[in-house]
Design a protein around this motif. Structure first.
Motif, PDB file in Angstrom:
ATOM      1  N   ARG A  23      -6.304 136.645  -0.962  1.00  0.00           N
ATOM      2  CA  ARG A  23      -5.732 135.392  -1.452  1.00  0.00           C
ATOM      3  C   ARG A  23      -6.169 135.131  -2.885  1.00  0.00           C
ATOM      4  NH1 ARG A  23      -6.700 131.269   3.586  1.00  0.00           N
ATOM      5  NH2 ARG A  23      -4.820 131.818   4.762  1.00  0.00           N
TER       6      ARG A  23
ATOM      7  N   ARG B  21      -4.133 128.928   1.721  1.00  0.00           N
ATOM      8  CA  ARG B  21      -2.951 129.736   1.433  1.00  0.00           C
ATOM      9  C   ARG B  21      -3.224 130.614   0.215  1.00  0.00           C
ATOM     10  NH1 ARG B  21       1.023 126.636   1.939  1.00  0.00           N
ATOM     11  NH2 ARG B  21      -0.101 124.966   2.981  1.00  0.00           N
TER      12      ARG B  21
ATOM     13  N   ASP C  27       2.296 130.002  -3.707  1.00  0.00           N
ATOM     14  CA  ASP C  27       3.276 129.205  -2.985  1.00  0.00           C
ATOM     15  C   ASP C  27       4.058 128.303  -3.945  1.00  0.00           C
ATOM     16  OD1 ASP C  27       3.424 130.071  -0.432  1.00  0.00           O
ATOM     17  OD2 ASP C  27       1.840 128.782   0.334  1.00  0.00           O
TER      18      ASP C  27
ATOM     19  N   SER D 209       1.642 123.060   7.049  1.00  0.00           N
ATOM     20  CA  SER D 209       2.710 124.044   6.993  1.00  0.00           C
ATOM     21  C   SER D 209       3.936 123.417   6.355  1.00  0.00           C
ATOM     22  CB  SER D 209       3.044 124.532   8.399  1.00  0.00           C
ATOM     23  OG  SER D 209       4.233 125.280   8.351  1.00  0.00           O
TER      24      SER D 209
ATOM     25  N   SER E  66       6.236 130.356   4.158  1.00  0.00           N
ATOM     26  CA  SER E  66       5.484 130.854   3.001  1.00  0.00           C
ATOM     27  C   SER E  66       5.710 132.349   2.910  1.00  0.00           C
ATOM     28  CB  SER E  66       4.001 130.560   3.192  1.00  0.00           C
ATOM     29  OG  SER E  66       3.245 131.396   2.368  1.00  0.00           O
TER      30      SER E  66
ATOM     31  N   GLU F  41       3.418 134.350   1.919  1.00  0.00           N
ATOM     32  CA  GLU F  41       2.112 134.993   1.897  1.00  0.00           C
ATOM     33  C   GLU F  41       2.104 136.211   2.810  1.00  0.00           C
ATOM     34  OE1 GLU F  41      -1.164 132.496   2.777  1.00  0.00           O
ATOM     35  OE2 GLU F  41      -2.594 134.149   2.708  1.00  0.00           O
TER      36      GLU F  41
ATOM     37  N   THR G 223      -4.995 130.482   8.778  1.00  0.00           N
ATOM     38  CA  THR G 223      -3.688 130.502   8.144  1.00  0.00           C
ATOM     39  C   THR G 223      -3.419 129.118   7.574  1.00  0.00           C
ATOM     40  OG1 THR G 223      -2.625 129.824  10.163  1.00  0.00           O
ATOM     41  CG2 THR G 223      -2.786 132.179   9.755  1.00  0.00           C
ATOM     42  N   HIS G 224      -2.245 128.991   6.964  1.00  0.00           N
ATOM     43  CA  HIS G 224      -1.981 127.708   6.324  1.00  0.00           C
ATOM     44  C   HIS G 224      -1.807 126.593   7.343  1.00  0.00           C
ATOM     45  CE1 HIS G 224       1.761 129.825   7.053  1.00  0.00           C
ATOM     46  NE2 HIS G 224       2.341 128.649   7.177  1.00  0.00           N
TER      47      HIS G 224
END
Ligand code: HEM
Ligand SMILES: [Cu+2]
Lengths: 589, 239
Positions: free
Chosen positions: A209, A559, A563, A581, A585, A587, B6-7
Motif C-alpha cells: 500500500r 486502503r 483511490d 467502503s 476500489s 486496490e 481491508t478498506h
C-alpha cells in the motif's frame, strides 16, 4: 462496522510519543535538529547551493564551446576542472543528496505514517557529514592547483598524474576524501530510510500500500547501500596510490621521460569498481524519479495508477538488474566478446521493466481527468524526455554501436537526457507538488509556467542538437574544437546556439529560485491538501506538519494510495486513512 | 503473520504460494515481525559493510593474480622465529584463536544479558573487549615486525609491491573495525554495569532509552568482524 482494534500479534509502534526527541532550544530545533523534516530542508538547501555551482560551471563550459577563443580565462586545464566538478556535483552532491536526503527525509516518515525516522540522531549526523563532504569538495576550488580535472569518472592513471589538473596537487585528494565522507554520511541516512520503510510503518500500511514514491526512494537507497561500497573502496585505493605511492591502479608508467615509481597495478580494476557503483547510480537517481512521477501523474490525472503491482516489481527488478550491466561503460576498454555479449544482453533486458513503467504511466493518463497543473506538466515532460534518453541508451548498449559513438557528444546528449534532464524535471515537479505542504503556501503559478516551458523546451534545444554533433563525430571532453575537420561551419553555429540556450535555461532557474523564496511569504495560502491527494502526508492535522508529524494518534491506513475517482464516493479521492467502503476500489488484493 | 485490514475492516485471507511470500514480506507495519529497529539497522549495515570488505578482497585477488612479479610467500613472511626454528603463521594462528574466542565470550554476554545478570554480562563484554584489544595489539606487533623488515605500502624486499599495499590496507581496515568494536563494547558494558537498561536512563547523545537487546546488537557487529577475519585469514594468509 470498522474494526480498528489491533489484531493479535501486531507489536505496537516501537517509539511512543514520549520517546520522540523534543528539542528544547533554538539550536536543537532548527540547526542541530533531529527532525527528519528539518534535516530534509537542510539537505535540499545544501544540495541546491552546490547544484548552483555546477550550473555556473556548465555555463563556463558552454561559453568556451560556443565561443572558442573568446574567453581567455577558460584554459584547457580550467575546462577539465569545470567538467569534472560539474559532473560529480550534479550526479552525487545534487541529485543523490536531493532525492534521498531531501525527498527521502521529508516524505518517507510522512508517507508511511511514522513520527520520524527510526534513529533521528544518526539521521542528523548524516546531514552534517554530507555538509562536511560538500565543504571539502568546494575547498578544491581554493586549493593550490585547483580542483581535479580528471573527469567525473576519475580514471587512473591520468587522474593522479601531473598532466591532469589537480593530479599531483590537492585536487584529487580533496575529491576522493569528499567522496569517502559523502558515502559515510549517506550510509547513516540510508540505513534510516530503509529501516523506516521496512519496520516503521503505521497500522494498515503494508508494503503493497506504499505510495510508489516511497518504493522508488526505498529501492534506490538499498541500491545505494550496496553500490557505494565499490566507490568507497576505489576511492580509498586511489587515495593510497596518490598519497602513499602504492600501485593498485597504476601500471609502470613514465611521465615526461621520467619513470614513475608505480608498477604492476591495474587501471581496469578501477573501472570495474567505479562502474559497479556508477551504473546503479544512474538508477539511484532514476528510481526516486520514477516513483515520484507515478504519484504526480495519478494525483493530477485523478486516476488510480495503472498496474500498481507491476510498477513495484518493475522498480525492484530494475534495481536488481542494474547491478549486472556495469561493463557496458567499458566496451572501449576492451573485453572478451562473450562478456560484451553478456553485458549488452543484460542492458537490453532492463528495457523491459522500464518499458512496462512507461506504458503504465501512459495508461494511467489514458482517459484520466488530466489537470495540467505545473507538477503534471513536469511529469509529462519527464516521460517524453526519459523515453528519449532511454532509446538512445538502447543504441549505446550495443557494443557495435557504442564503440564508434563512445566519447562523443552523442553520449553527452544521451546521459543528460536520461539522468540529467529527466530526473531534474521530476525534482521540479515534486517541488511544485510538495512545496505547499512544506511551507503552507503555493508557488506562484505564472512564474512556474514560465519556468516549466523555458526549462523543458530549452533543455531539448540544448541537448537535442548534441545527438547530431555526436553522430558527426564531435568528441566529448574537448575544450577546443576549432581546428578539427569535423567542425564544419554549421557545427560551430550549432554550438553557439546550444550555449545561448544554456544561458536562457539557466536564467529560468533563477526565476525558479526567486519563486521559491518569494512564495514563502507571498504565495497563496494552500490549506492542508491543495491537490486533493490521498497519501498520508496530506492528511496531517497541521500544515506544515508539526513535530511528530501526526497529532496525538498515528493514522490508520485502510486502503492503497490510489483511490481516485472511485465510483460512488462523495469526493474524487479517498484518503488512505479514511475507513469505510465506497464501491469498487481498484486496490490489488 | 498478522493480517491486513481491508478498506471495510475485514481481515483478508492469507494468499498462498508466491503471493503468500510476497504478502508476508510486505505485511502490515513490519516486514520482519520480531525484529526491532536497532537490530534491523545493524543487519542492513552489515550487509553494506560486507560489500565493502568484498570489494577490498576482490581487489586484492585481482592485484595478486594479475601481477607479473612473484607474490611473497605468506608462510615465510608471517613466520616467527621461536626457539631457533621458523614457525609459519604462528602469530596469525594465535590472533585468530584470540578473536574467535572473543566471539565465544560475546555470545555468553548476550545470554547473560537476556537473563538480566548485569555483573556477568558486563564482565564478559569487558573480557571480549580485552581479547579484541589483544588482537589489535598483536596486529600492531605484526605491522611493526614487517615494517622493520622493510615492508612498505609501496614495496617490499620479496616481490610484488601490491603485497604490502593490500596487507596494510585490508588488515588496517579490519583492525579499525575491531578497534571501533572495542570502544563500543566498553561503552555498552558500562551501561549494563550501571543498570541503564533497567532504569531506563537515556543516552547522552541520542536521548533514547536502551534495552538489553543492545548487547545482542553489539554482538552482531562483533561476530561479523570476526567472520570477516576468517575470510581475510583464508584469502590472505593461507592462499
Ligand atoms: C543546464 C543544464 C546543463 C548543461 C548546459 C550541461 C552541460 C554540460 C557540458 C557542456 C558538459 C561537458 C561536455 C564535454 O565537454 O564533455 C557536461 C558534462 C556532464 N554533465 Fe552536464 N549539463 C547540464 C546539466 C547536467 C545535469 C542535471 C547532470 C546530472 C546528471 C549533468 C551531468 C553531467 C555529467 C555526468 C557530465 C560528464 C562530465 C565528464 O565528462 O566528466 N549535467 N554537461
Ligand atoms: Cu550504465
Amino acid at each position: 462496522m470498522v474494526d480498528i482494534t489491533p489484531a493479535d500479534g501486531i507489536p505496537p509502534a516501537e517509539v511512543a510519543e514520549v520517546e520522540l526527541y523534543h528539542p528544547r532550544s533554538w539550536w536543537t530545533k532548527y540547526v542541530f535538529s533531529q527532525d527528519a523534516k528539518v534535516i530534509a530542508i537542510q539537505y535540499s538547501a545544501t544540495a541546491t547551493g552546490i547544484g548552483l555551482v555546477a550550473l555556473v560551471l556548465s555555463w563556463l563550459m558552454r561559453l568556451q564551446l560556443g565561443f572558442p577563443g573568446t574567453f581567455d580565462f577558460i584554459t584547457p586545464e580550467a575546462y577539465y576542472q569545470f567538467i569534472t566538478m560539474h559532473g560529480m556535483i550534479m550526479v552525487i552532491y545534487l541529485l543523490t543528496a536531493l532525492f534521498l536526503g531531501g525527498f527521502g527525509n521529508y516524505l518517507i516518515p510522512l508517507m508511511v505514517g511514522a513520527r520520524d525516522m527510526v534513529f533521528p540522531y544518526v539521521n542528523m549526523l548524516s546531514y552534517w557529514i554530507y555538509l562536511l563532504a560538500v565543504l571539502v569538495l568546494v575547498s578544491g576550488f581554493f586549493a593550490p592547483g585547483g580542483p581535479t580535472g580528471a573527469g567525473w569518472t576519475l580514471y587512473p592513471p591520468q587522474a593522479i598524474l601531473s598532466g591532469t589538473p589537480g593530479g599531483q596537487g590537492w585536487g584529487i585528494i580533496l575529491m576522493l576524501s569528499s567522496l569517502i565522507l559523502f558515502i559515510i554520511g549517506f550510509t547513516m541516512g540510508g540505513l534510516n530510510y530503509v529501516v523506516t520503510v521496512l519496520q516503521g510503518r503505521t497500522r494498515g500500511m503494508t508494503m503493497m500500500r506504499l505510495p510508489l514514491t516511497v518504493w522508488g526512494i526505498f529501492t534506490a537507497t538499498v541500491m545505494a547501500l550496496l553500490a557505494f561500497p565499490a566507490l568507497f573502496v576505489a576511492s580509498v585505493m586511489m587515495l593510497l596510490d596518490r598519497a602513499l605511492g602504492t600501485s593498485f591502479f597504476m601500471p609502470a608508467i613514465s611521465e615526461m621521460g621520467e619513470q614513475l615509481p608505480h608498477n604492476g597495478g591495474s587501471p581496469i580494476l578501477f573501472q570495474h569498481l567505479f562502474w559497479f557503483f556508477g551504473h546503479p547510480e544512474v538508477y539511484i537517481v532514476a528510481l526516486p524519479a520514477f516513483g515520484i512521477v507515478s504519484d504526480l501523474i495519478s494525483t493530477h490525472a485523478r486516476k488510480n495508477i495503472f498496474g500498481y503491482r507491476m510498477m513495484v516489481w518493475a522498480i525492484v527488478g530494475i534495481g536488481a538488474l542494474s547491478f549486472v550491466v556495469w561493463a557496458h561503460h567499458m566496451y572501449v576498454s576492451g573485453m572478451h566478446p562473450y562478456f560484451g555479449f553478456f553485458f549488452a544482453t543484460t542492458t537490453l533486458i532492463i528495457a523491459i521493466p522500464t518499458a512496462i513503467k512507461v506504458y503504465n504511466w501512459v495508461l494511467t493518463l489514458w482517459r484520466g481527468d488530466i489537470h495540467l497543473t505545473i507538477p503534471m506538466l513536469f511529469a509529462l515532460a519527464f516521460i517524453v524526455t526519459f523515453v528519449n534518453g532511454g532509446l538512445t541508451g538502447l543504441f549505446l548498449g550495443n557494443v557495435v554501436v557504442d564503440v564508434p559513438l563512445s566519447d562523443t557528444m552523442f553520449v553527452v546528449a544521451h546521459f543528460h537526457m536520461v539522468m540529467g534532464v529527466a530526473p531534474i524535471l521530476v525534482v521540479f515537479g515534486a517541488i511544485y507538488h510538495w512545496y505547499p505542504k512544506v511551507t503552507g503556501r503555493m508557488l506562484n503559478e505564472m512564474l512556474g509556467r514560465f519556468h516549466f516551458w523555458v526549462t523543458f523546451l530549452g533543455a531539448y534545444l540544448i541537448f537535442f542538437p548534441m545527438h547530431y554533433l555526436g553522430l558527426m563525430g564531435v568528441p566529448r571532453r574537448y575544450a577546443e574544437l576549432t581546428d578539427m575537420t569535423i567542425m564544419t561551419e554549421s557545427a560551430h553555429h550549432l554550438n553557439s546556439f546550444i550555449s545561448i540556450m544554456a544561458f536562457i535555461v539557466g536564467f529560468a532557474q533563477m526565476v525558479f529560485l526567486f519563486n521559491l523564496i518569494w512564495s514563502i511569504r507571498h504565495g497563496r495560502e494552500a490549506g492542508g491538501n491543495p491537490w486533493r491527494a490521498t497519501t498520508l502526508e496530506w492528511q496531517t492535522p497541521h500544515t506544515p506538519p508539526a513535530h511528530g508529524n501526526f497529532g496525538k494518534d498515528l493514522p490508520i491506513v485502510y486502503r492503497w494510495a490510489y483511490d481516485y475517482s472511485v465510483p460512488g464516493a462523495k469526493e474524487d479521492f479517498i484518503p488512505q486513512n479514511m475507513p469505510g467502503s465506497f464501491g469498487p476500489s481498484r486496490e490489488p488484493a | 503473520m498478522a493480517e491486513t485490514l481491508t478498506h471495510i475492516g475485514q481481515t483478508e485471507p492469507r494468499p498462498t504460494g508466491w503471493q503468500g511470500i510476497a504478502a508476508d514480506w510486505s505485511s502490515d507495519q513490519r516486514a520482519f515481525k520480531n525484529v526491532s529497529w536497532g537490530k534491523a539497522m545493524m543487519w542492513i549495515f552489515l550487509l553494506s559493510d560486507t560489500f565493502i570488505f568484498g570489494c577490498f578482497l576482490l581487489s586484492y585477488m585481482t592485484a595478486r593474480i594479475s601481477t607479473r612479479v612473484p607474490w611473497p610467500n605468506p608462510s615465510e613472511v608471517f613466520a616467527l622465529r621461536i626457539g631457533g626454528s621458523d614457525i609459519p603463521l604462528i602469530l596469525i594462528a594465535i590472533m585468530t584463536f584470540v578473536l574467535i574466542s572473543s566471539s565465544g565470550t560475546m555470545a555468553m554476554a548476550v545470554n547473560f544479558g537476556y537473563r538480566r545478570d548485569r555483573r556477568k554480562t558486563a564482565i564478559l563484554m569487558l573480557v571480549t573487549a580485552a581479547l579484541g584489544a589483544t588482537f589489535v595489539g598483536m596486529q600492531a606487533f605484526e605491522w611493526t615486525k614487517l615494517i622493520t623488515e622493510g615492508v612498505r605500502p609501496w614495496g617490499n624486499p620479496w616481490g610484488a609491491a601490491q603485497f604490502g599495499s593490500c596487507f596494510f590496507m585490508i588488515t588496517g581496515f579490519h583492525g579499525t573495525h575491531v578497534t571501533i568494536g572495542v570502544i563500543f563494547l566498553i561503552i555498552v558494558a558500562r551501561k549494563v554495569w550501571r543498570g541503564d537498561y533497567d532504569t531506563g536512563r537515556r543516552g547522552f547523545f541520542t536521548s533514547r532509552t536502551g534495552r538489553y537487546e543492545n548487547v545482542e546488537i553489539m554482538g552482531l557487529y562483533w561476530h561479523f568482524v570476526d567472520l570477516v577475519w576468517v575470510f581475510i585469514f583464508a584469502f590472505f594468509y593461507l592462499w
